[in-house]
Scaffold this active site. Structure first.
Site, PDB file in Angstrom:
ATOM      1  N   ASN A   9       2.410   0.271   2.567  1.00 37.90           N
ATOM      2  CA  ASN A   9       1.291  -0.037   3.457  1.00 37.90           C
ATOM      3  C   ASN A   9       0.416  -1.047   2.716  1.00 37.90           C
ATOM      4  O   ASN A   9      -0.376  -0.665   1.864  1.00 37.90           O
ATOM      5  CB  ASN A   9       0.515   1.250   3.776  1.00 37.90           C
ATOM      6  CG  ASN A   9      -0.693   0.986   4.654  1.00 37.90           C
ATOM      7  OD1 ASN A   9      -0.869  -0.129   5.153  1.00 37.90           O
ATOM      8  ND2 ASN A   9      -1.532   1.988   4.834  1.00 37.90           N
ATOM      9  N   LYS A  11      -1.910  -2.783   3.850  1.00 33.98           N
ATOM     10  CA  LYS A  11      -3.277  -2.824   4.390  1.00 33.98           C
ATOM     11  C   LYS A  11      -3.696  -4.290   4.604  1.00 33.98           C
ATOM     12  O   LYS A  11      -2.842  -5.123   4.896  1.00 33.98           O
ATOM     13  CB  LYS A  11      -4.234  -2.058   3.478  1.00 33.98           C
ATOM     14  CG  LYS A  11      -3.706  -0.647   3.171  1.00 33.98           C
ATOM     15  CD  LYS A  11      -4.695   0.268   2.542  1.00 33.98           C
ATOM     16  CE  LYS A  11      -4.025   1.621   2.295  1.00 33.98           C
ATOM     17  NZ  LYS A  11      -4.936   2.628   1.768  1.00 33.98           N
ATOM     18  N   HIS A  98      -3.603   6.124  10.854  1.00 34.21           N
ATOM     19  CA  HIS A  98      -4.017   6.102   9.443  1.00 34.21           C
ATOM     20  C   HIS A  98      -5.495   6.486   9.344  1.00 34.21           C
ATOM     21  O   HIS A  98      -6.296   6.128  10.210  1.00 34.21           O
ATOM     22  CB  HIS A  98      -3.788   4.700   8.852  1.00 34.21           C
ATOM     23  CG  HIS A  98      -3.934   4.698   7.363  1.00 34.21           C
ATOM     24  ND1 HIS A  98      -5.165   4.677   6.747  1.00 34.21           N
ATOM     25  CD2 HIS A  98      -3.014   4.736   6.364  1.00 34.21           C
ATOM     26  CE1 HIS A  98      -4.984   4.711   5.441  1.00 34.21           C
ATOM     27  NE2 HIS A  98      -3.692   4.741   5.172  1.00 34.21           N
ATOM     28  N   GLU A 100      -7.842   5.354   7.662  1.00 29.73           N
ATOM     29  CA  GLU A 100      -8.784   4.217   7.683  1.00 29.73           C
ATOM     30  C   GLU A 100      -9.035   3.757   9.123  1.00 29.73           C
ATOM     31  O   GLU A 100     -10.134   3.322   9.448  1.00 29.73           O
ATOM     32  CB  GLU A 100      -8.251   3.074   6.799  1.00 29.73           C
ATOM     33  CG  GLU A 100      -8.381   3.429   5.322  1.00 29.73           C
ATOM     34  CD  GLU A 100      -7.354   2.792   4.409  1.00 29.73           C
ATOM     35  OE1 GLU A 100      -6.675   1.837   4.810  1.00 29.73           O
ATOM     36  OE2 GLU A 100      -7.229   3.279   3.263  1.00 29.73           O
ATOM     37  N   GLU A 170      -1.283  12.403   4.465  1.00 30.41           N
ATOM     38  CA  GLU A 170      -2.100  11.621   3.538  1.00 30.41           C
ATOM     39  C   GLU A 170      -3.487  12.248   3.416  1.00 30.41           C
ATOM     40  O   GLU A 170      -4.370  11.975   4.245  1.00 30.41           O
ATOM     41  CB  GLU A 170      -2.252  10.188   4.053  1.00 30.41           C
ATOM     42  CG  GLU A 170      -0.952   9.427   4.146  1.00 30.41           C
ATOM     43  CD  GLU A 170      -1.171   7.922   4.002  1.00 30.41           C
ATOM     44  OE1 GLU A 170      -0.497   7.322   3.171  1.00 30.41           O
ATOM     45  OE2 GLU A 170      -2.036   7.378   4.707  1.00 30.41           O
ATOM     46  N   GLY A 176      -6.187   5.794  -2.267  1.00 30.15           N
ATOM     47  CA  GLY A 176      -6.865   4.725  -3.005  1.00 30.15           C
ATOM     48  C   GLY A 176      -7.810   5.222  -4.091  1.00 30.15           C
ATOM     49  O   GLY A 176      -8.606   4.468  -4.631  1.00 30.15           O
ATOM     50  N   SER A 216      -2.261   7.660  -3.429  1.00 31.99           N
ATOM     51  CA  SER A 216      -2.156   7.340  -4.854  1.00 31.99           C
ATOM     52  C   SER A 216      -0.767   7.617  -5.444  1.00 31.99           C
ATOM     53  O   SER A 216      -0.634   8.026  -6.596  1.00 31.99           O
ATOM     54  CB  SER A 216      -3.239   8.067  -5.656  1.00 31.99           C
ATOM     55  OG  SER A 216      -4.521   7.635  -5.239  1.00 31.99           O
TER      56      SER A 216
HETATM   57  P1  PGA Z   1      -2.779   4.464  -1.695  1.00 28.99           P
HETATM   58  O1  PGA Z   1      -2.795   4.346  -0.108  1.00 28.99           O
HETATM   59  O2  PGA Z   1      -1.351   4.596  -2.120  1.00 28.99           O
HETATM   60  O3  PGA Z   1      -3.438   3.194  -2.176  1.00 28.99           O
HETATM   61  O4  PGA Z   1      -3.580   5.686  -2.044  1.00 28.99           O
HETATM   62  C1  PGA Z   1      -1.921   5.093   0.693  1.00 28.99           C
HETATM   63  C2  PGA Z   1      -2.188   4.828   2.145  1.00 28.99           C
HETATM   64  O5  PGA Z   1      -3.345   4.653   2.529  1.00 28.99           O
HETATM   65  O6  PGA Z   1      -1.245   4.776   2.954  1.00 28.99           O
END
Ligand code: PGA
Length: 253
Positions: A9, A11, A98, A100, A170, A176, A216
């Protein structure tokens, strides 16, 4: 067949040229490898990169995903991108729900359910994200929260469409942040999710559903997560932008 899936991903990162470079490196790494039929690599890229990345990779080994789609079919929705448009770029998957999107763009359970139905209508495979916030975990309502997200997303989805779906657990507190769920925490939630799916669609369907962990994931922690019985791969953000790290994650499954 339950698939092992490593999905990136990206982003809102990279310009198309940089994205193509990352895709090229992963493609190159896979070029002389035999991928088992039950192993899938998916790159979730910005809309602006879809066609270029689709053209860059060997589609027999790497599939491409959009990170969102509109809940509407077509029409006067300035700035939106429909599932049909995504499909026409050659993408096969779409990330839906997601955290976000839920947090910053008003993707409610209702909107997410409409987006899922657009994905199914247009023969895309959704990667559906669910997960609790830190506060919800501290209040010990994390199982209820995830169950509600799943039930509200899938209650109107028939078995045929559900079988096209990948689930990504998640936990918001792990995205993140560099804080990963422990394999025990992740496995505990993954088996819970599988049981929720079994309640809706039966055990056969639940057993065949790929449930990815995201939050992460990196080259160092991927293996211990993927070794868990109910963790079928990962949805990888930050580490997917570093090809060497992403390749380590691919090798961990
Ligand atoms: P990350 O993000 O691996 O940077 O924690 C995962 C995601 O949001 O899909």
């Amino acid at each position: 067949m339950r698939k092992n899936v490593i999905a990136a991903n990206w982003k809102m990162n990279t310009l198309p040229k940089e994205g193509v470079e990352i895709a090229n490196k992963i493609n190159h790494y896979l070029a002389d490898k035999e991928l088992p039929v039950n192993k899938k690599i998916v790159l979730g890229v910005p809309y602006t990169h879809l066609i270029k990345v689709v053209d860059t990779v060997d589609y027999t080994k790497i599939a491409v995903a959009a990170q969102n789609c509109s809940q509407f079919e077509s029409g006067a929705y300035t700035g939106e991108v429909s599932a049909a448009m995504i499909k026409s770029c050659g993408a096969q998957y779409v990330i839906i729900g997601h955290s976000e999107r839920r947090q910053y763009f008003g993707d409610t359970d209702e909107v997410i359910s409409q987006k899922l139905s657009q994905a199914y209508k247009n023969a895309l495979f959704p990667i559906f994200c669910c997960g609790e916030t830190l506060r919800q975990r501290e209040e010990n309502v994390h199982f209820k929260v995830v169950e509600n997200q799943l039930v509200s997303a899938f209650i109107r989805v028939d078995r045929f469409n559900f079988e096209r779906t990948i689930i990504a657990y998640e936990p918001v507190w792990a995205i993140g942040t560099g804080v990963t769920a422990t394999p025990e925490q992740a496995q505990e939630m993954h088996i819970f999710i599988r049981n929720v799916i079994a309640k809706i669609y039966g055990h056969d369907v639940a057993d065949q559903t790929s449930i990815l962990y995201g939050g992460s994931v990196n080259g160092a922690n991927a293996k211990s997560l993927f070794e868990c019985d109910d963790i079928d791969g990962g949805l990888v953000g930050g580490a997917s932008l570093k090809p060497d790290e992403f390749i380590k994650i691919i090798e961990s499954i």
